[in-house]
Design an enzyme around this catalytic site. Sequence first.
Site, PDB file in Angstrom:
ATOM      1  N   MET A  78     -38.557  -0.018 -24.941  1.00  0.00           N
ATOM      2  CA  MET A  78     -37.036   0.340 -24.155  1.00  0.00           C
ATOM      3  C   MET A  78     -37.083   1.869 -23.755  1.00  0.00           C
ATOM      4  O   MET A  78     -38.215   2.495 -23.651  1.00  0.00           O
ATOM      5  CB  MET A  78     -36.185   0.542 -25.364  1.00  0.00           C
ATOM      6  CG  MET A  78     -35.939  -0.815 -26.162  1.00  0.00           C
ATOM      7  SD  MET A  78     -34.948  -0.839 -27.350  1.00  0.00           S
ATOM      8  CE  MET A  78     -33.300  -0.583 -27.055  1.00  0.00           C
ATOM      9  N   HIS A  79     -35.854   2.229 -23.196  1.00  0.00           N
ATOM     10  CA  HIS A  79     -35.584   3.538 -22.537  1.00  0.00           C
ATOM     11  C   HIS A  79     -36.269   4.083 -21.388  1.00  0.00           C
ATOM     12  O   HIS A  79     -36.145   5.229 -21.112  1.00  0.00           O
ATOM     13  CB  HIS A  79     -35.750   4.726 -23.862  1.00  0.00           C
ATOM     14  CG  HIS A  79     -35.344   3.988 -25.201  1.00  0.00           C
ATOM     15  ND1 HIS A  79     -34.136   3.883 -25.221  1.00  0.00           N
ATOM     16  CD2 HIS A  79     -36.254   4.136 -26.220  1.00  0.00           C
ATOM     17  CE1 HIS A  79     -33.872   3.683 -26.636  1.00  0.00           C
ATOM     18  NE2 HIS A  79     -35.166   3.466 -27.195  1.00  0.00           N
ATOM     19  N   ASP A 237     -37.415  -4.440 -27.113  1.00  0.00           N
ATOM     20  CA  ASP A 237     -38.466  -5.102 -27.908  1.00  0.00           C
ATOM     21  C   ASP A 237     -38.229  -5.071 -29.254  1.00  0.00           C
ATOM     22  O   ASP A 237     -38.331  -6.277 -30.104  1.00  0.00           O
ATOM     23  CB  ASP A 237     -39.912  -4.086 -27.885  1.00  0.00           C
ATOM     24  CG  ASP A 237     -39.612  -2.626 -27.926  1.00  0.00           C
ATOM     25  OD1 ASP A 237     -38.531  -2.018 -28.620  1.00  0.00           O
ATOM     26  OD2 ASP A 237     -40.416  -1.793 -28.068  1.00  0.00           O
TER      27      ASP A 237
END
Length: 486
Positions: A78-79, A237
């Site tokens: 992520m991110h 995830d």
Amino acid sequence: MYYIGVDLGTSAVKLLLMEGSGKICNIVSKEYPLFFPHPGWSEQNPEDWFAQSMEGIKELTEGIDRKEVAGIGFGGQMHGLVTLDKDDNVIRPAILWNDGRTGEETEYLNTVIGKEKLSQYTANIAFAGFTAPKILWMQKHEPENFKKVVKIMLPKDYLAYRLSGSFCTDVSDASGMLLLDVKNRCWSKEMLEICHITEEQLPKLYESWQVVGNLKAEVAKELGFSEDVKVVAGAGDNAAAAVGTGTVGDGQCNISLGTSGTIFISSKDFGVDENNALHSFDHADGSYHLMGCMLSAASCNKWWSEEILKTKDFAAEQAPIRKLGENQVFFLPYLMGERSPHNNPDARGVFFGMSMDTTRADMTQAVLEGVAFGLRDSLEVARSLGIHIERTKICGGGAKSPLWKKIIANVMNLKVDVPENEEGPSMGGAMLAAVGCGEYPDVETICNKLVRVVDTVEPEPELVAKYEEKYRKFRKLYPAMKELFR
């Protein structure tokens, strides 16, 4: 029919081939490099993700009728900030979730804009790893690059774009950008203004099981697949891992011991803790979840074993560990800074309490226990909200260690349910693809049908009491050292 789950991790892409019945037919992993151009920075080349995913899918589907592949779904780190120009070229290497360069930008968002407003707009506050601070960093430090930005996306969404041509994301992954109105599952207009970007630069939002498009003709031809293969949005995830372990519906819990460590609590209702120590995100099942995330979990053990002890035989290092709850050595697992609950990119790893009789095994044990204590910190926040958790699922590379599972069960005083397969995000991605293709009506149904628990690690009252005492001491270490990390 077959479904492919793509887990785009930090060190490798893991690909899983699943039949509609839930039977796992094959698993393939392909590694790619990780770059640290400055201390605390972490980057990858998105082209590496795509190249290795394509090679992996070809290897994954050897020996089957490739025309029987119906759908592809994702779980992904992520991110990360992925930026494309008008010609769809990647402008700069992706800035990853565990990158700590955005201290100033995070401070600006939390203090100048204010945590209260951020929480109002997005249900979360700024953390150094989130995407919005990275966008502000790029504006300030790479203005020429920023002027070229036409598309902003997350890592797994770059794969979806290359495979299908659909500029898309899902709400669970988008929740970690600090750009999404999590409660209402739409982009926050206020945050877009704060970050000086437009909605046109952001992907279209989907639920995790929704179809975003079909494979491009040239991709289908290269893979030997039908052009009717559906590409499904997938999930971040941790939300994908939650699907893969059946952590859906209300009040379910999953602990992931991957590169990062998370405690994930699913909820039918939207909620935020008053200090925003836990992330409040949308879930891949159409509802919500709370999550505590520590930046280094199994990666602590990997670092300790491979970099310091110069061995990859993790089991042999853990074999001499006998006396749980009696170790005098403590380890603060903040090798890349820390997110939940401290939100401090400057925090670092620390060993504490060594003496002349400290052994190699004591140090290894301290690393495993330090990660468990760090996860317990987030569990305590959830408990302070009145959330009552008695048991948890577990997944991730660290979950392959019987010793670590036993430590987790007793440090957290939870029954730890071990699913039949511990693949987590890749399994979740394949399951989301099966729902998107109509094999199952919804996410909860497929979880109830396919996820089976094969073992439960029970906490032992005497050991729980010993670890309770150790945890109280562990909790005093970070506040004592916080100023030294500056």
